[in-house]
Write a protein that holds these residues in place. Structure first.
Motif, PDB file in Angstrom:
ATOM      1  N   GLU A  92       0.866  -1.169   0.000  1.00  0.00           N
ATOM      2  CA  GLU A  92       0.000   0.000   0.000  1.00  0.00           C
ATOM      3  C   GLU A  92       0.912   1.231   0.000  1.00  0.00           C
ATOM      4  O   GLU A  92       1.754   1.397   0.892  1.00  0.00           O
ATOM      5  CB  GLU A  92      -0.899   0.003   1.227  1.00  0.00           C
ATOM      6  CG  GLU A  92      -1.953  -1.087   1.195  1.00  0.00           C
ATOM      7  CD  GLU A  92      -2.807  -1.059   2.446  1.00  0.00           C
ATOM      8  OE1 GLU A  92      -2.456  -0.301   3.393  1.00  0.00           O
ATOM      9  OE2 GLU A  92      -3.812  -1.805   2.483  1.00  0.00           O
ATOM     10  N   MET A  93       0.771   2.087  -0.997  1.00  0.00           N
ATOM     11  CA  MET A  93       1.679   3.230  -1.173  1.00  0.00           C
ATOM     12  C   MET A  93       0.937   4.526  -0.873  1.00  0.00           C
ATOM     13  O   MET A  93      -0.158   4.759  -1.405  1.00  0.00           O
ATOM     14  CB  MET A  93       2.227   3.240  -2.607  1.00  0.00           C
ATOM     15  CG  MET A  93       3.171   4.404  -2.884  1.00  0.00           C
ATOM     16  SD  MET A  93       3.872   4.309  -4.565  1.00  0.00           S
ATOM     17  CE  MET A  93       2.413   4.726  -5.526  1.00  0.00           C
ATOM     18  N   ARG A  94       1.581   5.391   0.006  1.00  0.00           N
ATOM     19  CA  ARG A  94       1.060   6.718   0.277  1.00  0.00           C
ATOM     20  C   ARG A  94       2.161   7.708  -0.122  1.00  0.00           C
ATOM     21  O   ARG A  94       3.351   7.519   0.198  1.00  0.00           O
ATOM     22  CB  ARG A  94       0.696   6.898   1.754  1.00  0.00           C
ATOM     23  CG  ARG A  94      -0.427   5.967   2.210  1.00  0.00           C
ATOM     24  CD  ARG A  94      -0.868   6.285   3.629  1.00  0.00           C
ATOM     25  NE  ARG A  94       0.244   6.236   4.585  1.00  0.00           N
ATOM     26  CZ  ARG A  94       0.720   5.108   5.101  1.00  0.00           C
ATOM     27  NH1 ARG A  94       0.209   3.951   4.752  1.00  0.00           N
ATOM     28  NH2 ARG A  94       1.723   5.151   5.974  1.00  0.00           N
ATOM     29  N   VAL A  95       1.789   8.760  -0.841  1.00  0.00           N
ATOM     30  CA  VAL A  95       2.774   9.688  -1.408  1.00  0.00           C
ATOM     31  C   VAL A  95       2.583  11.088  -0.800  1.00  0.00           C
ATOM     32  O   VAL A  95       1.438  11.556  -0.662  1.00  0.00           O
ATOM     33  CB  VAL A  95       2.659   9.755  -2.946  1.00  0.00           C
ATOM     34  CG1 VAL A  95       3.717  10.697  -3.522  1.00  0.00           C
ATOM     35  CG2 VAL A  95       2.807   8.350  -3.536  1.00  0.00           C
ATOM     36  N   SER A  96       3.694  11.719  -0.460  1.00  0.00           N
ATOM     37  CA  SER A  96       3.661  13.122   0.020  1.00  0.00           C
ATOM     38  C   SER A  96       4.795  13.899  -0.645  1.00  0.00           C
ATOM     39  O   SER A  96       5.771  13.320  -1.132  1.00  0.00           O
ATOM     40  CB  SER A  96       3.795  13.175   1.548  1.00  0.00           C
ATOM     41  OG  SER A  96       5.026  12.602   1.944  1.00  0.00           O
ATOM     42  N   SER A  97       4.659  15.207  -0.676  1.00  0.00           N
ATOM     43  CA  SER A  97       5.680  16.064  -1.293  1.00  0.00           C
ATOM     44  C   SER A  97       6.840  16.280  -0.318  1.00  0.00           C
ATOM     45  O   SER A  97       6.650  16.311   0.917  1.00  0.00           O
ATOM     46  CB  SER A  97       5.082  17.411  -1.687  1.00  0.00           C
ATOM     47  OG  SER A  97       4.082  17.228  -2.657  1.00  0.00           O
ATOM     48  N   SER A  98       8.009  16.483  -0.868  1.00  0.00           N
ATOM     49  CA  SER A  98       9.185  16.722  -0.021  1.00  0.00           C
ATOM     50  C   SER A  98      10.266  17.388  -0.867  1.00  0.00           C
ATOM     51  O   SER A  98      10.020  17.733  -2.039  1.00  0.00           O
ATOM     52  CB  SER A  98       9.688  15.391   0.552  1.00  0.00           C
ATOM     53  OG  SER A  98      10.800  15.622   1.411  1.00  0.00           O
ATOM     54  N   ALA A  99      11.400  17.558  -0.321  1.00  0.00           N
ATOM     55  CA  ALA A  99      12.538  18.106  -1.067  1.00  0.00           C
ATOM     56  C   ALA A  99      13.741  17.222  -0.793  1.00  0.00           C
ATOM     57  O   ALA A  99      13.859  16.598   0.276  1.00  0.00           O
ATOM     58  CB  ALA A  99      12.835  19.548  -0.632  1.00  0.00           C
ATOM     59  N   TRP A 100      14.595  17.149  -1.759  1.00  0.00           N
ATOM     60  CA  TRP A 100      15.786  16.299  -1.580  1.00  0.00           C
ATOM     61  C   TRP A 100      16.981  16.997  -2.224  1.00  0.00           C
ATOM     62  O   TRP A 100      16.984  17.294  -3.419  1.00  0.00           O
ATOM     63  CB  TRP A 100      15.550  14.947  -2.228  1.00  0.00           C
ATOM     64  CG  TRP A 100      16.697  13.993  -1.980  1.00  0.00           C
ATOM     65  CD1 TRP A 100      17.718  13.732  -2.794  1.00  0.00           C
ATOM     66  CD2 TRP A 100      16.918  13.202  -0.844  1.00  0.00           C
ATOM     67  NE1 TRP A 100      18.567  12.832  -2.258  1.00  0.00           N
ATOM     68  CE2 TRP A 100      18.095  12.469  -1.001  1.00  0.00           C
ATOM     69  CE3 TRP A 100      16.240  13.056   0.404  1.00  0.00           C
ATOM     70  CZ2 TRP A 100      18.600  11.603  -0.061  1.00  0.00           C
ATOM     71  CZ3 TRP A 100      16.748  12.174   1.339  1.00  0.00           C
ATOM     72  CH2 TRP A 100      17.920  11.449   1.099  1.00  0.00           C
ATOM     73  N   GLU A 101      17.937  17.265  -1.344  1.00  0.00           N
ATOM     74  CA  GLU A 101      19.164  17.894  -1.792  1.00  0.00           C
ATOM     75  C   GLU A 101      18.873  19.133  -2.626  1.00  0.00           C
ATOM     76  O   GLU A 101      19.360  19.302  -3.746  1.00  0.00           O
ATOM     77  CB  GLU A 101      20.040  16.906  -2.557  1.00  0.00           C
ATOM     78  CG  GLU A 101      20.526  15.766  -1.691  1.00  0.00           C
ATOM     79  CD  GLU A 101      21.404  14.793  -2.460  1.00  0.00           C
ATOM     80  OE1 GLU A 101      21.511  14.938  -3.712  1.00  0.00           O
ATOM     81  OE2 GLU A 101      21.973  13.890  -1.827  1.00  0.00           O
ATOM     82  N   GLY A 102      17.967  19.939  -2.137  1.00  0.00           N
ATOM     83  CA  GLY A 102      17.659  21.221  -2.744  1.00  0.00           C
ATOM     84  C   GLY A 102      16.660  21.147  -3.892  1.00  0.00           C
ATOM     85  O   GLY A 102      16.315  22.177  -4.467  1.00  0.00           O
TER      86      GLY A 102
END
Length: 780
Positions: free
Chosen positions: A73-83
């Motif tokens: 079961e996959m839940r997705v959220s926004s984020s940032a990675w290395e700028g």
């Protein structure tokens, strides 16, 4: 990222994957590696392969390198990675639950498939006897579809059997299983069906009974087989023929009572022994060797054989031995059935008479009648003749039987038989079917009219009184007539149609006869009266010829006349040729009438020439019966010689269909006619299916375009094209072409424009008498 947080993410039980906007994995923890069955370091930099949208949840199936699969079961959220922008996908492993769910679904599907495919009727009932399960086999066996019975009270049990069924269901509810219980269940059509019932408790998941599970087998065929077996055993025990059954090695395993009655041997004296104990010594080893060779080759032998009874007496028997094989083709039994034919031979003649002749009248019975009728039809087919079948029912016979008694009725039937036999020819058959019904077979008739003549004789023969018990008794005869092949081409059809015609005769007032005709209760007598009239029309001067001119289109000159037959009946007046020509064809009279027409046409044409009129051809229509007469060319030569008409002034017209149908068998006759100098014309050309291969081989001089194409020349481009094509075809074959049915100047103009040779029709003249033709020729 703080070290503690990093360790928490790395050790989290759920897979955590960071995916950049390009869909590449930038981070994957240990749990996500376990999900993909790959090292989490290997996942970094690879394509994630699943769409990721912030705020969305989804269930994904993860393929693995080892061919296995997993589900998360996959839940997705926004984020940032290395700028940069990225998405964090949290993956919870639900593979075990999904495996269980899929297995349960597969089990359910398998169970449903088994229920659906089960060849036996499976029905589940709730405690209130409503239907919970109804498989396709139940639908086929009982007729109700599942949606017709689900949730409703079980319709299989007849009303009167519900108390017994409820008792049985209550017993099953206690845990008892019902096995192979034979009972009756009712189908949708109300028919009772014998079934074998297997019933058990339907247990719920809570361990409590939730109804009744019934498995039912249709045992109608088994019951029938049991009945047949019982019947076979009765036949075996009671038949008058001796029966011996041996095993495959030839040892006797069973004999019936008739065997003991015929041979004198009791069962215990022969069981286990070889049938050779019965041998009389009259047959050599070669006889028995041939018998066994036949048995091994064909599985059966029959013939006459001499055996010896227990008392030493030798007797003849008719023996039939059959081999019985198992499913693998191996012989497991031999069954020998025999009868003592010493008695049969003594009674053979008596039995033959009883089997084929009526005991009361001595006439052939239904069996011999059928045989003789079949023989008569075969002869008629071979000789091209007719068979008349008369179905006779006595009028007022029941009155005689009821008032004077059955003995008087029997005497009347016997005397009727004598009169019927006296009224027919020696080769005819009078048969009694039963009661007061008689049949008469009239073979080798030239036409159906012959049957009418016999019917009239029979009615006359029945007219005088019968003297019975010092009384005068009067009965009549209602007769139905069927003709082979006109009324039917097999015995059953012919008999049925004669019967129908007989009832028609009853309706017409009795003591008369009626013919059968398709579509009617009986053939109208005027058809046969027409045939009778045609037989005398020539000698009475009722037939005459009229002539229709054929005109050469280019010059307008009369070049030929077509002779057409007319019949002026003394009571019916002018009868159209379309009515009497088919009767003449069917009755065989066309030969004699055709010869009269030919002779008259030749005489008339020679008379015109002798008067100095311009010579023209006379065209005479020729029938297929005339053409198939092997002596026709000889008769034609005689007529030309007797009338003095030169052959070139005679023309025969033959229909296209007739020429094509009988081309092979008439080719020689046509060339004989052509060799005499007589012209030949194909009439109604374009309406049949001409073979150009035959057409160019036939000695034809002229093609006549059928009037159906000429009628539409004014308006129909198809008729114009066909007519033009026929004209062109005739020109290419160097044949003349005549257009029939020309009625308008426009039609004539078209024909002239396309180089048609001659024309015939009302535009020039209707068919007229010979003296009018004389005046017409004189003007020309």
């Amino acid at each position: 990222m703080p070290l503690a947080t990093q360790r928490w993410i790395e050790d989290a039980p759920d897979g955590i994957v960071v995916v950049d906007d390009g869909g590449l994995v930038r981070f994957a923890n240990r749990a996500s590696g376990n999900l993909f069955r790959r090292d989490n370091a290997e996942l970094v930099g690879s394509c994630f392969g699943f769409p990721v949208h912030a705020g969305e949840s989804a269930e994904i199936e993860i393929p693995r390198d080892d061919g296995d699969w997993g589900v998360a079961e996959m839940r997705v959220s926004s984020s940032a990675w290395e700028g940069g922008a990225a998405h964090v996908a949290v993956l919870r492993d639900v593979t075990p639950a999904k495996r269980v769910e899929r297995a349960l679904r597969q089990d359910a599907d398998l169970l449903a498939s088994l229920v659906k495919s089960l060849p036996l009727a499976l029905v589940a009932l709730a405690p209130d006897r409503s239907v919970r399960l109804w498989n396709p086999a139940a639908e086929r066996l009982f007729g109700w579809q599942a949606d017709e019975v689900m949730g409703r009270r079980c319709p299989l049990v007849p009303r009167e059997e519900w108390p017994a069924f409820n008792r049985l269901a209550d017993e099953v509810a206690t845990g008892r299983m019902i096995d192979d219980f034979e009972t009756v269940r009712r189908n949708k059509g109300g028919e009772n069906i014998d079934v074998s019932l297997h019933a058990a408790t339907l247990w719920g998941v809570n361990g409590l009974p939730e109804g009744l599970l019934c498995l039912m087998t249709d045992i109608r065929e088994r019951r029938l087989a049991e009945q047949h077996a019982q019947l076979s055993d009765k036949v075996f025990q009671n038949t008058q023929e001796g029966i011996v059954v041996t095993d495959g090695a030839g040892s006797i395993v069973s004999v019936n009572p008739a065997f003991t009655a015929v041979t004198g041997y009791r069962p215990e004296e022969v069981l286990g022994k070889n049938p050779s104990v019965l041998q009389s010594g009259r047959h050599d080893a070669a006889f028995y060797r041939a018998m066994w060779d036949e048995l091994h080759l064909h599985g059966q032998w029959q013939g006459e054989i001499w055996n010896r009874r227990r008392n030493g007496e030798v007797f003849p028997e008719w023996l039939n031995i059959s081999a019985v094989r198992d499913g693998g083709g191996r012989v497991v039994y031999y069954v020998a059935v025999f009868s003592d034919i010493s008695l049969v031979k003594q009674n053979e003649e008596r039995l033959h008479h009883l089997a084929h002749f009526d005991a009361l009248t001595g006439l052939p019975n239904r069996l011999l009648f059928a045989d003789r009728l079949q023989h008569a039809m075969i002869q008629a087919q071979r000789n091209g003749s007719h068979v008349g079948l008369l179905f006779i029912d006595l009028d007022r016979f029941k009155l005689v039987n009821d008032t004077l008694g059955h003995r008087a009725g029997d005497v009347l039937l016997q005397k009727t038989s004598q009169r019927l036999v006296a009224a027919v020819r020696a080769q005819d058959t009078v048969a009694r079917l039963g009661g007061d019904e008689f049949m008469v077979i009239l073979p080798e008739l030239a036409s159906p009219a012959g049957a009418a003549n016999v019917a009239e004789k029979i009615i006359e023969a029945m007219a005088p009184a019968f003297r019975i018990d010092e009384r005068d008794v009067y009965v009549g005869a209602s007769i139905g007539i069927a003709d082979y092949p006109l009324s039917g081409e097999d015995a059953d059809t012919l008999t049925k149609h004669a019967d129908i015609a007989m009832y028609r005769a009853k309706e017409e007032g009795r003591n008369t006869y009626q013919f059968y005709r398709p579509g009617h209760e009986g053939v109208p007598r005027d058809v046969f009266e027409m045939e009778h009239g045609l037989r005398h029309a020539v000698e009475r001067g009722e037939l005459r010829l009229v002539y229709q001119p054929q005109v050469e289109i280019e010059s307008g000159r009369v070049v030929a006349v077509e002779a057409l037959l007319r019949w002026n009946h003394p009571t019916r007046g002018e009868i159209p040729p379309t009515e009497f020509i088919p009767v003449a064809e069917d009755s065989g009279l066309i030969g004699a009438i055709g010869e009269w027409v030919l002779r008259q046409a030749c005489v008339q044409n020679k008379a015109w020439q002798d008067r100095g009129l311009p010579p023209v051809r006379v065209a005479v229509n020729l029938s297929v019966r005339q053409l198939r007469n092997l002596r026709f060319a000889e008769r034609l030569a005689d007529i030309l010689a007797e009338t003095g008409l030169a052959p070139e002034w005679l023309e025969f017209e033959l229909t296209e269909s007739m020429v094509m149908q009988y081309a092979k068998e008439t080719m020689a006759v046509l060339w004989q006619i052509k060799a005499m100098g007589v012209r030949l014309s194909i009439d109604d050309f374009g309406t049949g299916y001409s073979s150009l291969a035959y057409l160019k081989r036939l000695p034809v001089d002229t093609l006549k375009i059928d009037r159906s194409f000429i009628e539409g020349l004014d308006v129909d481009i198809n008729d114009q094209a066909i007519s033009n094509a026929i004209i062109a075809l005739a020109a290419s074959l160097n044949l003349r072409v005549v257009a029939e049915g020309v009625e308008t100047a426009k039609q004539l103009g078209f024909l002239r424009e396309h180089n048609c040779c001659d024309a015939q029709g009302f535009f020039f003249s209707r068919p007229v008498a010979a003296d009018i033709v004389s005046a017409l020729l004189h003007r020309h």
